[in-house]
Enzyme design. Structure first.
Site, mmCIF file in Angstrom:
data_model
loop_
_atom_site.group_PDB
_atom_site.id
_atom_site.type_symbol
_atom_site.label_atom_id
_atom_site.label_comp_id
_atom_site.label_asym_id
_atom_site.label_seq_id
_atom_site.Cartn_x
_atom_site.Cartn_y
_atom_site.Cartn_z
ATOM 1 N N GLY A 118 -9.517 -0.275 -13.119
ATOM 2 C CA GLY A 118 -8.518 0.428 -12.308
ATOM 3 C C GLY A 118 -7.113 0.066 -12.737
ATOM 4 N N GLY B 190 -8.993 0.727 -5.582
ATOM 5 C CA GLY B 190 -8.570 1.301 -4.313
ATOM 6 C C GLY B 190 -9.049 0.467 -3.136
ATOM 7 N N ASP C 57 -3.215 1.022 7.523
ATOM 8 C CA ASP C 57 -4.160 1.417 6.472
ATOM 9 C C ASP C 57 -5.393 2.158 6.994
ATOM 10 O OD1 ASP C 57 -2.506 0.209 4.645
ATOM 11 O OD2 ASP C 57 -3.989 -1.213 3.872
ATOM 12 N N HIS D 52 31.181 -1.400 -10.439
ATOM 13 C CA HIS D 52 30.970 -1.615 -11.871
ATOM 14 C C HIS D 52 31.137 -3.104 -12.176
ATOM 15 C CE1 HIS D 52 31.032 -1.004 -16.192
ATOM 16 N NE2 HIS D 52 32.113 -1.770 -16.249
HETATM 17 P P1 FAD Z 1 -3.973 -5.314 7.378
HETATM 18 O O1 FAD Z 1 -2.796 -5.943 6.784
HETATM 19 O O2 FAD Z 1 -5.206 -5.212 6.560
HETATM 20 O O3 FAD Z 1 -4.279 -6.113 8.728
HETATM 21 C C1 FAD Z 1 -5.354 -5.804 9.536
HETATM 22 C C2 FAD Z 1 -5.724 -7.022 10.359
HETATM 23 O O4 FAD Z 1 -6.677 -6.646 11.333
HETATM 24 C C3 FAD Z 1 -6.366 -8.136 9.526
HETATM 25 O O5 FAD Z 1 -5.720 -9.355 9.776
HETATM 26 C C4 FAD Z 1 -7.811 -8.163 10.021
HETATM 27 O O6 FAD Z 1 -8.368 -9.474 10.002
HETATM 28 C C5 FAD Z 1 -7.658 -7.666 11.445
HETATM 29 N N1 FAD Z 1 -8.881 -7.037 11.973
HETATM 30 C C6 FAD Z 1 -9.643 -6.089 11.380
HETATM 31 N N2 FAD Z 1 -10.651 -5.716 12.174
HETATM 32 C C7 FAD Z 1 -10.534 -6.446 13.308
HETATM 33 C C8 FAD Z 1 -11.295 -6.515 14.514
HETATM 34 N N3 FAD Z 1 -12.373 -5.744 14.719
HETATM 35 N N4 FAD Z 1 -10.893 -7.401 15.457
HETATM 36 C C9 FAD Z 1 -9.803 -8.180 15.265
HETATM 37 N N5 FAD Z 1 -9.050 -8.159 14.142
HETATM 38 C C10 FAD Z 1 -9.403 -7.290 13.195
HETATM 39 N N6 FAD Z 1 1.918 -2.927 0.440
HETATM 40 C C11 FAD Z 1 3.257 -2.814 0.293
HETATM 41 O O7 FAD Z 1 3.888 -2.057 1.038
HETATM 42 N N7 FAD Z 1 3.938 -3.537 -0.650
HETATM 43 C C12 FAD Z 1 3.299 -4.385 -1.484
HETATM 44 O O8 FAD Z 1 3.941 -5.021 -2.324
HETATM 45 C C13 FAD Z 1 1.893 -4.520 -1.373
HETATM 46 N N8 FAD Z 1 1.218 -5.361 -2.177
HETATM 47 C C14 FAD Z 1 -0.131 -5.513 -2.016
HETATM 48 C C15 FAD Z 1 -0.811 -6.375 -2.867
HETATM 49 C C16 FAD Z 1 -2.185 -6.544 -2.753
HETATM 50 C C17 FAD Z 1 -2.900 -7.490 -3.674
HETATM 51 C C18 FAD Z 1 -2.884 -5.836 -1.729
HETATM 52 C C19 FAD Z 1 -4.354 -6.024 -1.550
HETATM 53 C C20 FAD Z 1 -2.213 -4.970 -0.873
HETATM 54 C C21 FAD Z 1 -0.838 -4.789 -1.018
HETATM 55 N N9 FAD Z 1 -0.120 -3.913 -0.213
HETATM 56 C C22 FAD Z 1 1.227 -3.764 -0.367
HETATM 57 C C23 FAD Z 1 -0.791 -3.124 0.842
HETATM 58 C C24 FAD Z 1 -0.571 -3.796 2.220
HETATM 59 O O9 FAD Z 1 -1.037 -5.119 2.166
HETATM 60 C C25 FAD Z 1 -1.280 -3.014 3.288
HETATM 61 O O10 FAD Z 1 -0.848 -1.664 3.254
HETATM 62 C C26 FAD Z 1 -0.997 -3.577 4.665
HETATM 63 O O11 FAD Z 1 -1.349 -4.935 4.765
HETATM 64 C C27 FAD Z 1 -1.737 -2.786 5.736
HETATM 65 O O12 FAD Z 1 -1.366 -3.272 6.978
HETATM 66 P P2 FAD Z 1 -2.296 -3.104 8.247
HETATM 67 O O13 FAD Z 1 -1.606 -3.839 9.350
HETATM 68 O O14 FAD Z 1 -2.653 -1.703 8.432
HETATM 69 O O15 FAD Z 1 -3.662 -3.846 7.886
HETATM 70 P P1 NAD Z 2 -4.873 2.505 -6.481
HETATM 71 O O1 NAD Z 2 -5.355 3.715 -5.819
HETATM 72 O O2 NAD Z 2 -3.425 2.311 -6.669
HETATM 73 O O3 NAD Z 2 -5.503 2.373 -7.935
HETATM 74 C C1 NAD Z 2 -6.876 2.376 -8.156
HETATM 75 C C2 NAD Z 2 -7.117 2.899 -9.549
HETATM 76 O O4 NAD Z 2 -8.468 2.696 -9.867
HETATM 77 C C3 NAD Z 2 -6.832 4.380 -9.683
HETATM 78 O O5 NAD Z 2 -6.008 4.614 -10.789
HETATM 79 C C4 NAD Z 2 -8.214 4.994 -9.849
HETATM 80 O O6 NAD Z 2 -8.210 6.155 -10.652
HETATM 81 C C5 NAD Z 2 -8.956 3.858 -10.508
HETATM 82 N N1 NAD Z 2 -10.403 3.900 -10.324
HETATM 83 C C6 NAD Z 2 -11.087 4.251 -9.210
HETATM 84 N N2 NAD Z 2 -12.420 4.128 -9.442
HETATM 85 C C7 NAD Z 2 -12.568 3.697 -10.708
HETATM 86 C C8 NAD Z 2 -13.678 3.371 -11.516
HETATM 87 N N3 NAD Z 2 -14.914 3.472 -11.040
HETATM 88 N N4 NAD Z 2 -13.449 2.939 -12.770
HETATM 89 C C9 NAD Z 2 -12.189 2.820 -13.266
HETATM 90 N N5 NAD Z 2 -11.098 3.126 -12.532
HETATM 91 C C10 NAD Z 2 -11.279 3.543 -11.269
HETATM 92 O O7 NAD Z 2 -5.544 1.300 -5.675
HETATM 93 P P2 NAD Z 2 -5.338 -0.266 -5.832
HETATM 94 O O8 NAD Z 2 -4.537 -0.567 -7.026
HETATM 95 O O9 NAD Z 2 -6.687 -0.851 -5.677
HETATM 96 O O10 NAD Z 2 -4.496 -0.592 -4.551
HETATM 97 C C11 NAD Z 2 -5.024 -0.294 -3.242
HETATM 98 C C12 NAD Z 2 -3.945 0.060 -2.273
HETATM 99 O O11 NAD Z 2 -3.114 -1.064 -2.018
HETATM 100 C C13 NAD Z 2 -3.075 1.169 -2.812
HETATM 101 O O12 NAD Z 2 -3.195 2.275 -1.956
HETATM 102 C C14 NAD Z 2 -1.685 0.655 -2.774
HETATM 103 O O13 NAD Z 2 -0.824 1.523 -2.100
HETATM 104 C C15 NAD Z 2 -1.756 -0.671 -2.014
HETATM 105 N N6 NAD Z 2 -0.955 -1.634 -2.792
HETATM 106 C C16 NAD Z 2 0.387 -1.450 -2.823
HETATM 107 C C17 NAD Z 2 1.175 -2.277 -3.588
HETATM 108 C C18 NAD Z 2 2.654 -2.051 -3.637
HETATM 109 O O14 NAD Z 2 3.158 -1.350 -2.773
HETATM 110 N N7 NAD Z 2 3.376 -2.604 -4.587
HETATM 111 C C19 NAD Z 2 0.595 -3.301 -4.330
HETATM 112 C C20 NAD Z 2 -0.782 -3.442 -4.295
HETATM 113 C C21 NAD Z 2 -1.547 -2.599 -3.506
#
Ligand code: FAD
Ligand code: NAD
Length: 478
Positions: free
Chosen positions: A188, A278, A319, A451
């Site tokens: 991915g 994803g 999310d 600038h």
């Molecule tokens: P989450 O952050 O997933 O929080 C949900 C919470 O609900 C969790 O703590 C979970 O334990 C709790 N929960 C779930 N089910 C239950 C239940 N039944 N009972 C009680 N608690 C529960 N987004 C950006 O905008 N910028 C970035 O730079 C960025 N970088 C990322 C990097 C990585 C590696 C990853 C994986 C994601 C990144 N994201 C980024 C995406 C971002 O983290 C998510 O969009 C965001 O955290 C979603 O927020 P949320 O509150 O919906 O859910």
């Molecule tokens: P993504 O959707 O950005 O990328 C996943 C990639 O994997 C896509 O390009 C897709 O075509 C590819 N893919 C899917 N199935 C595949 C397969 N079987 N083999 C090879 N490639 C495949 O998802 P992500 O990078 O996993 O991130 C997940 C979510 O977390 C995103 O929606 C993103 O918005 C969020 N996130 C955001 C940030 C940020 O805002 N900087 C950073 C990290 C994550």
């Protein structure tokens, strides 16, 4: 403690905790339930974003960037650095400290606002009854006038590459390798693949990314995606498009990945493999069938434009609902829902949510892409300006990339901005403000930009929309 609240929020990620704070600010008795607990059963707040997402990834991106600068790029500034060495445990400890500082901060904010924090896995039943099972198996039931579901998402899995948290990891595992892999495979080439692939490439890994789609970053503006691809290739990221992984075999010393590209099959050996294909909404055990909550065909909770579900008094944000999976999108939905629960008519402009890939340089975007404008039949103007012609970019040695601004051909209103280059995230944020204020490119043309700054590229791109950029030769306009 009472078992009744005005609002119960399930999940303490950036969607849930922000919603809870705003509810409490508005005078509503509010509880947050979080299932993620630490060693002493204390709540681990902040969700994916603070614990295993935005924050730890950015800590490692910044640390690895500094290492790469010290190890390879400072010579051009006339700075010779000898004896640069990596301390991976030190880097990880710094990341972990930042995470606990921020999660502790969320805990303090919830407390200061009078939000009740409870631990346990919550399930929503009919009548807004929330059943909470704590780690010791005890179950309690709470009720509220409003329930906000904010359970977030988890990494998606693909059948050929099951995560074993050893050789094959998801994004969480890729944030805590104890050593730099020699050869790292990434399935991915999306946001996570690019960010975490960059971290380990900068620290010395040979990184190969296998992307199923034929197009790189298909949701980005095509011109910016193609410019970004060239920059990443120069950095050594080996991105293979149209690569469909068919088999992953874990062996004692490595992992063998077989993939198809076109008609041919290929095999690669890696010492570590990241699966970053994803994320899926975490809705499986969140509500019972009689709760009234429904999901769409992809498993996202069905909501209207104000995040109200089909069950009266039940809302869903972040999310687990449609829209980009971004922390800031979830947080603003949290604020909107809190305001609406309080009776205000808040709304969110889903058309103007910035997205950023925190590589170096960053890739950032807001609004419409050129291909979207074309397919929607909108008559548009476009202006681009390269950082290579920006004095500050030259002074910093950050000359790669460009700013692109798109506007309506008739009204001149700004419709989108796309940047790959230094400070792209902050430059795009300027355009977020401009779009929200219904600005035209002429408004930007008439503004004074300091600038020497990177933001002069925004000014010049706005001027270029009308073929009047100063520091480059303008192409004839249509
Ligand atoms: P989450 O952050 O997933 O929080 C949900 C919470 O609900 C969790 O703590 C979970 O334990 C709790 N929960 C779930 N089910 C239950 C239940 N039944 N009972 C009680 N608690 C529960 N987004 C950006 O905008 N910028 C970035 O730079 C960025 N970088 C990322 C990097 C990585 C590696 C990853 C994986 C994601 C990144 N994201 C980024 C995406 C971002 O983290 C998510 O969009 C965001 O955290 C979603 O927020 P949320 O509150 O919906 O859910
Ligand atoms: P993504 O959707 O950005 O990328 C996943 C990639 O994997 C896509 O390009 C897709 O075509 C590819 N893919 C899917 N199935 C595949 C397969 N079987 N083999 C090879 N490639 C495949 O998802 P992500 O990078 O996993 O991130 C997940 C979510 O977390 C995103 O929606 C993103 O918005 C969020 N996130 C955001 C940030 C940020 O805002 N900087 C950073 C990290 C994550």
């Amino acid at each position: 403690m009472s078992n009744e609240f005005n609002v119960i929020v399930i999940g303490s990620g950036p969607a849930g905790y922000v919603c809870a704070i705003r509810c409490a600010q508005l005078g509503l008795s509010t509880a947050v339930i979080e299932q993620n607990v630490g060693e002493k059963s204390q709540p681990l707040l902040g969700g994916t974003c603070l614990n295993v997402g935005c924050i730890p990834s950015k800590a490692l991106l910044d640390s690895s960037h500094r290492y790469a600068e010290a190890a390879g790029h400072l010579g051009e500034h006339g700075i010779e650095v000898a004896g640069v060495a990596l301390d991976i445990p030190g880097m990880m400890a710094r990341k972990d400290k930042i995470v606990s500082q921020l999660t502790g901060g969320v805990s303090g904010l919830l407390k200061a606002n009078g939000v009740t924090v409870m631990t346990g896995a919550a399930v929503l039943n009919a009548g807004r009854r929330v059943e909470v099972t704590s780690v010791d198996g005890q179950t309690n039931t709470y009720t509220a006038e409003h329930v906000v579901l904010a359970a977030g998402s988890e990494p998606a899995a693909i059948p050929p590459a099951p995560v074993d948290n050893d050789r094959v990891v998801d994004s969480t595992g890729a944030l805590c390798f104890e050593a730099v892999p020699t050869r790292l495979g990434v399935i991915g080439a999306g946001v996570i693949g690019l960010e975490l692939g960059s971290v380990w490439a900068r620290l010395g890994a040979e990184v190969v990314m296998l992307e199923a789609m034929d197009q790189f970053l298909p949701n980005m503006d095509e011109q910016i995606a193609s410019e970004s691809a060239k920059i990443f290739a120069k950095q050594g990221l080996d991105i293979r498009l149209g690569a469909r992984v068919t088999d992953v075999a874990v062996e004692a010393s490595h992992v063998t990945v077989t993939y198809a590209q076109g008609d041919s099959a290929h095999t690669e050996e890696f010492d570590r493999l990241i699966v970053a294909v994803g994320r899926t909404p975490r809705t499986g055990k969140l509500f019972s069938a009689d709760s009234g909550v429904t999901v769409d065909e992809r498993g996202f909770i069905f909501v209207n434009e104000f995040c109200a579900t089909e069950a009266p008094g039940v809302w869903a944000i972040g999310d687990i609902v449609r829209g980009p999976m971004l922390a800031h999108k979830g947080s603003e939905e949290g604020v909107m829902v809190a305001e609406r629960i309080h009776g205000k008519s808040a709304q969110l402009n889903y058309d103007v949510i910035p997205s950023i890939i925190y590589t170096h340089p960053e890739v950032a975007a807001v609004g419409k892409t050129e291909q979207e404008l074309k397919s929607e039949g909108i008559d548009y103007k476009s202006g681009t300006f390269p950082f290579a012609a920006i004095g500050r970019a030259l002074a910093s040695g950050e000359t790669e990339g460009m700013v692109k601004i798109l506007s309506d051909a008739n009204s001149d209103q700004i419709l989108g901005a796309h940047v790959v280059g230094p400070a792209a995230a902050d430059l795009v944020q300027q355009i977020v403000i401009a779009i929200e204020m219904a600005a035209s490119t002429e408004d930007l043309q008439l503004m004074v930009f300091g600038h020497p700054t990177m933001s002069e590229a925004v000014h010049e791109a706005a001027l270029a929309v009308d073929g009047r950029a100063i520091h480059m030769v303008n192409r004839p306009k249509r």
